[in-house]
Each structure stands twice: as structure tokens, then as C-alpha cells.
Design a protein around this motif. Structure first.
Motif, PDB file in Angstrom:
ATOM      1  N   LEU A   1       0.822  -1.211   0.000  1.00 38.73           N
ATOM      2  CA  LEU A   1       0.000   0.000   0.000  1.00 38.73           C
ATOM      3  C   LEU A   1       0.853   1.257   0.000  1.00 38.73           C
ATOM      4  O   LEU A   1       0.449   2.291   0.530  1.00 38.73           O
ATOM      5  N   LEU A   2       2.024   1.191  -0.613  1.00 42.39           N
ATOM      6  CA  LEU A   2       2.922   2.348  -0.610  1.00 42.39           C
ATOM      7  C   LEU A   2       2.324   3.584  -1.279  1.00 42.39           C
ATOM      8  O   LEU A   2       2.481   4.700  -0.750  1.00 42.39           O
ATOM      9  N   PRO A   3       1.626   3.474  -2.413  1.00 41.93           N
ATOM     10  CA  PRO A   3       1.016   4.689  -2.994  1.00 41.93           C
ATOM     11  C   PRO A   3       0.001   5.335  -2.055  1.00 41.93           C
ATOM     12  O   PRO A   3      -0.033   6.561  -1.908  1.00 41.93           O
ATOM     13  N   GLU A   4      -0.820   4.503  -1.414  1.00 42.36           N
ATOM     14  CA  GLU A   4      -1.825   5.036  -0.488  1.00 42.36           C
ATOM     15  C   GLU A   4      -1.162   5.636   0.751  1.00 42.36           C
ATOM     16  O   GLU A   4      -1.576   6.698   1.239  1.00 42.36           O
ATOM     17  N   LEU A   5      -0.134   4.952   1.260  1.00 45.86           N
ATOM     18  CA  LEU A   5       0.577   5.482   2.418  1.00 45.86           C
ATOM     19  C   LEU A   5       1.242   6.823   2.096  1.00 45.86           C
ATOM     20  O   LEU A   5       1.261   7.735   2.934  1.00 45.86           O
ATOM     21  N   LYS A   6       1.770   6.951   0.898  1.00 45.77           N
ATOM     22  CA  LYS A   6       2.390   8.218   0.503  1.00 45.77           C
ATOM     23  C   LYS A   6       1.374   9.344   0.544  1.00 45.77           C
ATOM     24  O   LYS A   6       1.665  10.449   1.045  1.00 45.77           O
TER      25      LYS A   6
ATOM     26  N   VAL B   1      -8.854  10.333  11.292  1.00 41.50           N
ATOM     27  CA  VAL B   1      -9.361   8.956  11.205  1.00 41.50           C
ATOM     28  C   VAL B   1      -8.209   7.989  10.937  1.00 41.50           C
ATOM     29  O   VAL B   1      -8.144   6.895  11.517  1.00 41.50           O
ATOM     30  N   PHE B   2      -7.298   8.391  10.059  1.00 43.48           N
ATOM     31  CA  PHE B   2      -6.115   7.565   9.778  1.00 43.48           C
ATOM     32  C   PHE B   2      -5.319   7.319  11.060  1.00 43.48           C
ATOM     33  O   PHE B   2      -4.955   6.173  11.377  1.00 43.48           O
ATOM     34  N   LEU B   3      -5.045   8.374  11.819  1.00 41.18           N
ATOM     35  CA  LEU B   3      -4.270   8.220  13.055  1.00 41.18           C
ATOM     36  C   LEU B   3      -5.029   7.416  14.098  1.00 41.18           C
ATOM     37  O   LEU B   3      -4.423   6.681  14.894  1.00 41.18           O
ATOM     38  N   HIS B   4      -6.348   7.537  14.103  1.00 39.20           N
ATOM     39  CA  HIS B   4      -7.172   6.752  15.028  1.00 39.20           C
ATOM     40  C   HIS B   4      -6.990   5.257  14.785  1.00 39.20           C
ATOM     41  O   HIS B   4      -6.734   4.478  15.715  1.00 39.20           O
ATOM     42  N   PHE B   5      -7.096   4.860  13.531  1.00 40.41           N
ATOM     43  CA  PHE B   5      -6.970   3.428  13.220  1.00 40.41           C
ATOM     44  C   PHE B   5      -5.521   2.960  13.281  1.00 40.41           C
ATOM     45  O   PHE B   5      -5.264   1.795  13.603  1.00 40.41           O
TER      46      PHE B   5
ATOM     47  N   GLN C   1      -5.479  -1.721   6.864  1.00 39.91           N
ATOM     48  CA  GLN C   1      -5.371  -1.779   5.406  1.00 39.91           C
ATOM     49  C   GLN C   1      -6.613  -1.194   4.738  1.00 39.91           C
ATOM     50  O   GLN C   1      -6.516  -0.369   3.817  1.00 39.91           O
ATOM     51  N   GLU C   2      -7.766  -1.614   5.213  1.00 39.38           N
ATOM     52  CA  GLU C   2      -9.032  -1.143   4.631  1.00 39.38           C
ATOM     53  C   GLU C   2      -9.175   0.364   4.774  1.00 39.38           C
ATOM     54  O   GLU C   2      -9.559   1.063   3.828  1.00 39.38           O
ATOM     55  N   GLN C   3      -8.854   0.881   5.951  1.00 38.87           N
ATOM     56  CA  GLN C   3      -8.982   2.314   6.182  1.00 38.87           C
ATOM     57  C   GLN C   3      -7.983   3.113   5.346  1.00 38.87           C
ATOM     58  O   GLN C   3      -8.309   4.194   4.831  1.00 38.87           O
ATOM     59  N   ILE C   4      -6.771   2.611   5.191  1.00 44.46           N
ATOM     60  CA  ILE C   4      -5.762   3.297   4.384  1.00 44.46           C
ATOM     61  C   ILE C   4      -6.245   3.462   2.949  1.00 44.46           C
ATOM     62  O   ILE C   4      -6.135   4.542   2.354  1.00 44.46           O
ATOM     63  N   VAL C   5      -6.808   2.412   2.392  1.00 40.39           N
ATOM     64  CA  VAL C   5      -7.299   2.462   1.007  1.00 40.39           C
ATOM     65  C   VAL C   5      -8.439   3.475   0.876  1.00 40.39           C
ATOM     66  O   VAL C   5      -8.452   4.316  -0.041  1.00 40.39           O
ATOM     67  N   LEU C   6      -9.402   3.424   1.792  1.00 32.27           N
ATOM     68  CA  LEU C   6     -10.556   4.318   1.716  1.00 32.27           C
ATOM     69  C   LEU C   6     -10.156   5.776   1.912  1.00 32.27           C
ATOM     70  O   LEU C   6     -10.591   6.659   1.160  1.00 32.27           O
TER      71      LEU C   6
END
Length: 330
Positions: A169-174, A284-288, A303-308
Motif C-alpha cells: 500500500l505504498l502509494p496510499e501510504l504516501k 481517522v487515519f491516526l485513530h486506526f 489496510q481497509e482504512q488506508i485504502v478508503l
């Protein structure tokens, strides 16, 4: 569970049904004959001051003539509205009066104007509420206080050295890391905007609509994260949930038509809406991420939250950093 229910409802001898969904609490519908209630067990914290603040706000709101229903805490024999569950590692439980209604279908655009009406009325009502207790949750913009495990260095490390399960998930993490870095420079400016009590987590999962008319919002629920924050954050949280909706522009217009019947934001507040929406996504990202780091969730939830969340942020950047949302509000 029977023992827990009996502490609020001593004569209860009915049925208990677990409600599906929810990240932070476990909820049960409690029934006997024609009487109903809702039992909540707080799963992610054991801080009674957070619950007492929530209940104090609800009790104050219950004194106002609101055009929608809100949860009303049910006291135990001693008059308190929460109990410690020693048999469940010291977690807390409370009970609320049952509110009839249906959960709306998130893709159904029909209820958003009524949602705006209700949210605006709540903002006006909360401006007059004094719970008599200090708020426990901090404003959204205090990210470092709210998420001590998620320093800027730790978040950046997710991209530079991703843990097992996040390598793909590197593109999403970026996208998310850059959003976190980008928002950091705007946080001090938000402190100068008007503040008041806000619900802080209004979305389609935290409201009910009429069983007879799915376009009519009849209740606003789950005040757990109510705190003192930027007034415009309430609207921004709601708007953030509309990104990537098939009828995004229409439902934003419908929501704002209802909301602005009661609340008029300043020019500065409206200009800050895109930043506040991005702040909500980062929060929300930091929460999860925190839930994952603490071992509350498995990596698949993160993983699911990162993508969304990454998809939503890309959607915002595709609209010139939020200008479309700001244009709709105007």
C-alpha cells in the motif's frame, strides 16, 4: 450480560440482541414486552470522565426543545448513569432509552437536507450547553496530544519502512503521509476560529430516519466524542463523509441548504472547511493507526482504512484542494 442489564433494569426478564457494526463500543438492544432500551459497553477506554462528560451534555440537551431525538441515559438505583464492570476488566457500561427509527442507506441521497437541518439545530443547541465538566477529548487540531503514538516521524516511517501487511500500500501510504505533513502547518491557524461544543462524529451511521419517511432525520446518536472544538468542524466532519458519493455535489448542496437555515458560518470558517475536511481524514487515519499499534485491530482493518482514506484525499486534490466543496457552500 443478564447481570449487567439488571443493574439498570432490575425487573428485566426479556431478550438481548447484539447490534452489528461499531468500532469503539459494543451495543445491545434490550427488550421486554413493549419496553426497550439500548445497552452500551465502552470497549476502547476505561475513562469514566469521558463518559460523564458525554452524559452531562446529553442531560443538558434533553432540557431543550430539539426537533429530533437524542440518547437519554438511564440511571441505576443510585442515580448514576454508568457502572464499572469488574467482570469485564473494569470496562464501563451504560443504558439509554430506546429511540425508534431506521438507519439510512448511505448511498440514498434523500435524507441529506434533513440531516443538514438537524446538524444546524444541534450546533445552535450545543452553543448554549454548559455541562459543568471539563471536556476530556481535545480538539481535532491537537493531533500530537490526541495520538501520542503517531508522531510525524512514526507516520513517515510507515512509508519509508512499512510493517508487514502494508508493503503493498505504498502509494496510499504516501498520500496519507503527505496529507499529515501538509496539514501540520495549518493547525495553529485553526485555533483562531470560533469554538464551541461539537458532536464531532456525525455521519450516516450516527443518525436515524423515520420508518415512514426515509428522508426525515429523527434522531442524532453517539455523542461519545463530543468536545469543545472549532465550530465549523461539525459541518466539515459531515462533509468529509460525502466524498466519493455517487451524487456528491447534490448531497453537499442539500446538506448545506438545511444546515444554513440555522447556522451562518463566517467567511473565515467557510474558507477553512477544506482544511478541516482534510484534518478529519488525517485524524481517522491516526485513530486506526493507533488501534493497530496498540493491538486493538489486526492489520486488515488498517489496510481497509488506508485504502478508503487515501481515495478520499485523492478525490479532494482532484477538486483543486477542496475548491469545489467551498464553491458549493457558497
Amino acid at each position: 450480560m443478564n447481570t449487567i442489564v439488571s443493574r439498570f433494569w432490575p425487573e428485566w426478564n426479556g431478550t438481548l440482541t447484539k447490534r452489528s457494526g461499531g468500532w469503539n463500543n459494543t451495543t445491545y438492544f434490550v427488550e421486554q414486552d413493549d419496553r426497550r432500551a439500548v445497552l452500551r459497553i465502552y470497549d476502547t477506554h476505561k475513562d469514566q470522565e469521558k463518559i460523564r462528560f458525554e452524559h452531562a451534555v446529553l442531560q443538558q440537551l434533553a432540557l431543550q426543545d430539539l426537533p429530533f431525538m437524542i440518547p437519554v441515559p438511564v440511571p441505576v438505583v443510585t442515580g448514576d448513569t454508568l457502572v464499572r464492570l469488574e467482570e469485564r476488566e473494569g470496562k464501563f457500561a451504560c443504558m439509554f432509552r430506546y429511540i425508534a427509527g431506521d438507519s439510512p442507506a448511505e448511498q440514498d441521497p434523500g435524507f441529506y437536507e434533513s440531516f443538514g437541518d438537524a446538524a444546524g439545530s444541534l450546533t445552535a443547541a450545543l452553543a448554549d450547553v454548559d455541562p459543568g465538566l471539563p471536556a476530556v477529548y481535545r480538539p481535532y487540531y491537537e493531533l500530537s496530544t490526541n495520538y501520542p503514538l503517531c508522531s510525524r516521524e512514526a507516520v513517515a516511517g510507515l512509508y519509508s519502512n512499512p510493517p508487514e501487511g502494508l508493503e503493498g500500500l505504498l502509494p496510499e501510504l504516501k498520500v496519507l503521509v503527505e496529507a499529515y505533513e501538509g496539514i501540520a502547518g495549518s493547525l495553529e491557524q485553526l485555533e483562531r476560529l470560533p469554538h464551541q461544543l461539537v458532536h464531532g462524529d456525525l455521519n450516516a451511521s450516527n443518525l436515524l430516519v423515520s420508518a415512514q419517511d426515509g428522508a426525515k432525520v429523527t434522531a442524532l446518536l453517539d455523542f461519545e466524542f463530543c468536545t469543545r472544538d472549532v465550530r465549523a468542524m461539525e459541518a466539515a466532519v459531515i462533509l468529509s463523509g460525502m466524498l466519493c458519493h455517487a451524487e456528491e455535489e447534490r448531497i453537499i448542496r442539500d446538506f448545506w441548504r438545511g444546515y444554513s437555515r440555522t447556522i451562518t458560518l463566517s467567511t473565515e470558517e467557510i474558507a477553512a472547511i477544506p482544511v478541516l475536511i482534510l484534518l478529519r481524514k488525517v485524524d481517522v487515519f491516526l485513530h486506526f493507526l493507533t488501534r493497530y499499534l496498540e493491538g486493538t485491530d489486526e492489520v486488515n482493518v488498517l489496510q481497509e482504512q488506508i485504502v478508503l482514506l487515501a481515495a478520499d484525499i485523492v478525490q479532494m486534490s482532484g477538486e483543486a484542494g477542496g475548491e469545489r466543496q467551498g464553491g458549493v457552500l457558497r
